[in-house]
Design an enzyme around this catalytic site. Sequence first.
Site, PDB file in Angstrom:
ATOM      1  N   LYS A   1      49.241 -13.859 -22.318  1.00  0.00           N
ATOM      2  CA  LYS A   1      48.516 -13.861 -21.035  1.00  0.00           C
ATOM      3  C   LYS A   1      49.296 -14.511 -19.907  1.00  0.00           C
ATOM      4  O   LYS A   1      49.273 -14.041 -18.782  1.00  0.00           O
ATOM      5  CB  LYS A   1      47.192 -14.611 -21.206  1.00  0.00           C
ATOM      6  CG  LYS A   1      46.053 -13.724 -21.593  1.00  0.00           C
ATOM      7  CD  LYS A   1      44.738 -14.255 -20.998  1.00  0.00           C
ATOM      8  CE  LYS A   1      43.592 -13.374 -21.436  1.00  0.00           C
ATOM      9  NZ  LYS A   1      43.050 -13.763 -22.749  1.00  0.00           N
ATOM     10  N   ARG A   2      49.984 -15.600 -20.239  1.00  0.00           N
ATOM     11  CA  ARG A   2      50.639 -16.324 -19.146  1.00  0.00           C
ATOM     12  C   ARG A   2      51.745 -15.501 -18.476  1.00  0.00           C
ATOM     13  O   ARG A   2      52.152 -15.791 -17.355  1.00  0.00           O
ATOM     14  CB  ARG A   2      51.161 -17.688 -19.620  1.00  0.00           C
ATOM     15  CG  ARG A   2      52.417 -17.605 -20.419  1.00  0.00           C
ATOM     16  CD  ARG A   2      52.795 -18.919 -21.054  1.00  0.00           C
ATOM     17  NE  ARG A   2      53.612 -18.658 -22.217  1.00  0.00           N
ATOM     18  CZ  ARG A   2      54.924 -18.459 -22.176  1.00  0.00           C
ATOM     19  NH1 ARG A   2      55.565 -18.496 -21.024  1.00  0.00           N
ATOM     20  NH2 ARG A   2      55.594 -18.196 -23.288  1.00  0.00           N
TER      21      ARG A   2
END
Length: 467
Positions: free
Chosen positions: A241-242
């Site tokens: 996600k990051r």
Amino acid sequence: MKIRTRFAPSPTGLLHIGNARAALFNYLYARHHGGEFVLRIEDTDRERSTQHAVDVIFDGLKWMGLDWDGEPVFQSTRQARHAEVVQQLLEKGQAYRCYSTPEELAAMREKARAEKRPPRYDGTWRDRDPSEAPEGAPFAIRLKAPQEGETIIHDHVQGDVRVANSEMDDLILLRSDGTPTYLLAVVVDDHDMEITHVMRGDDHLTNTFRQAMIYRAMGWDLPEFAHLPLIHGPDGAKLSKRHGAQSVVDFREAGFLPEALDNYLLRLGWGHGDAEVLSREEQIKLFDFDGIGQSPSRMDYVKLTHLNGIWMRQADDERLTNDVMERLAKHDDVELTETVRKRILTLMPGLKERAKTLIELSDNAAFAGLRLPLSLTPKAEKILDENGRTVLRGISEKLATLEPFTAENIDTALRSYAQEHDLKLGAVAQPLRAAMTGTTTSPGIDLTLLALGKDEVLARIRSVLES
Ligand code: GLU
């Protein structure tokens, strides 16, 4: 032999781009060889599978233009068949009932750990006589896996990969509650669906060795395999996600066109000379195993965005306008009338030259539907000082009498006004642009005025002059 590939996602989450890329490769391979591409939803994990995730897969594949042949197969509907195959394996002496309890299995793992061995089933029930089975006790069914020799997979991407059979234990085929394991279900389904080529992420490679044993135990031919290196983040770490968008839905919402995402995902793990921008026809024509790279690819969002810009410039104006209208529906201050739609359609050739995503495109198009008075950015406010307003007053007189209100006539009017007042064209265009958009950027000024139409142009000028 008719080539048949498949995409076999588990509907337990979103359509991750790693999976979407596997789908694309399977699709292209089948189409390249005039074969078939089929879809199997691996929904055996009833607790984690959701209808929503199934819909996301269908929508995502359709959006990417990866149409599958025939009806999708739902793995959960095939449990009786999976159990039947296990029965055959029992009858052939290739499988056995294992009565080890969870506590015994835990102790086995513990012992292996203490002896610094990999935690494997120790084969307790492999050679025991079935008559020793505890009365009425639950049992799982395990494959009697070969213990000597080695298993080799001739992989189209990884080359020959091998493992010593002594490294592998007797995998479970049917759990004690009678449900088939993933390893078994995939083999039975791929066999029954006559899949000739399996392309999937290389995180499945260890499964492939185990699945090969099930094929052999059944006396079935193995399909051919191609294990694709995974997609990593720009920093080389596992994509998460990051790093940014990871699922097909994320990319769609972030304003990417499906053809740009397809094109990017293809190029991410496969190459053909220097070819960067490839149409679907070219992809089908050129795709084969030779171009698939062996090392993990790194997701490059900047490159994808660049590619998206290229595809947007080639995209149809009507289609882009429809997309922009949908995105603008989320902006409260924008009116979504047919008139606004037409304005945006007229502006589109200019708008799509500058934007790299559909979000940027719709942000840049929003001015066409704003209600008056416009709120001005500080830069626009500065341009609309006394000098700017003088220009607006003068030019509005000229524009009011312009007939017909064409781009060419608009251009001539602006040029003649500039000449008469000894101004550069920019000094006329800037205040007009500020009055039309409330900002200092827009497509060419004549296209902008043309798209808004004479009445709206005059209304926007008036609205500035009156404020
Ligand atoms: N259902 C598996 C997954 O989503 C893929 C199985 C396969 O391709 O063999 O990871």
